[in-house]
Design an enzyme around this catalytic site. Structure first.
Site, PDB file in Angstrom:
ATOM      1  CG  LEU A   1      -1.991  -1.284   1.342  1.00 57.17           C
ATOM      2  CD1 LEU A   1      -2.499  -1.131   2.568  1.00 57.17           C
ATOM      3  CD2 LEU A   1      -2.982  -0.946   0.197  1.00 57.17           C
TER       4      LEU A   1
ATOM      5  CD  GLU B   1      -8.726   1.304   4.667  1.00 49.80           C
ATOM      6  OE1 GLU B   1      -9.495   1.249   3.456  1.00 49.80           O
ATOM      7  OE2 GLU B   1      -7.987   0.328   4.611  1.00 49.80           O
TER       8      GLU B   1
END
Length: 178
Positions: free
Chosen positions: A23, A33
């Site tokens: 990511l 998240e």
């Protein structure tokens, strides 16, 4: 009842979704998240059924081995290179259309057949990361003539989120009937 295809993604302001196989914000952890991702993908809308998650080969191998396959979900990996499902994956498909046919035909006992006979609604669950990070993999732009931003969606927080100095917000887009 028609099929609902849900996509879920976290993006930087430039629509970046990855960098060097991770990511973009790696090694920063966005635990809330991630919990949102897990809840949205693992919670089936039909009791005693499992959701299907379809991901590319690079995404599959970016998941730490101890976390593969994604629990409580049927994992389908897309790859034109692999000849067999990678260890832990439930199925392999060469492309997205083939993966959907696999769901329709081979996994039909897990999904209402009527659900499979229609193309149906498409939803995009997007986490807008409000900080730019270096990216080398990008999401195509969301066409606002094909999708509309929903003002709210059950179970998706509307308020601005912040973790480890990174602010983000959740958005849900739904396909516009043509």
């Amino acid at each position: 009842m028609s099929r609902v295809l849900n996509g879920i993604v976290a993006v930087c302001p430039d629509l970046g979704i990855g960098c060097h196989g991770n990511l973009p914000w790696h090694p920063v952890r966005l635990n809330n998240e991630f919990k949102h991702f897990r809840r949205m993908t693992a919670t089936a809308s039909v009791k005693d059924k499992q959701n299907v998650v379809i991901m590319g080969r690079k995404t599959w191998f970016s998941i730490p081995e101890k976390n593969r396959p994604l629990n409580n979900r049927i994992n389908i990996v897309l790859s034109r290179e692999l000849k067999a499902p990678p260890a832990g994956a439930h199925h392999l498909a060469p492309d997205f259309s083939s993966a959907l046919r696999l769901v329709d035909m081979e996994l039909a006992e897990q999904v209402d057949q009527e659900l499979m006979e229609s193309t149906g609604t498409r939803r995009l669950f997007v986490t807008q990361i409000l900080k730019q990070f270096e990216c080398d993999t990008f999401l195509p732009e969301i066409c606002l003539d094909k999708y509309r931003l929903l003002p709210e969606f059950p179970g998706v927080p509307q308020e601005l989120q912040e973790e480890n100095g990174v602010q983000y917000r959740f958005e849900v887009y739904e396909s516009i009937d043509e």
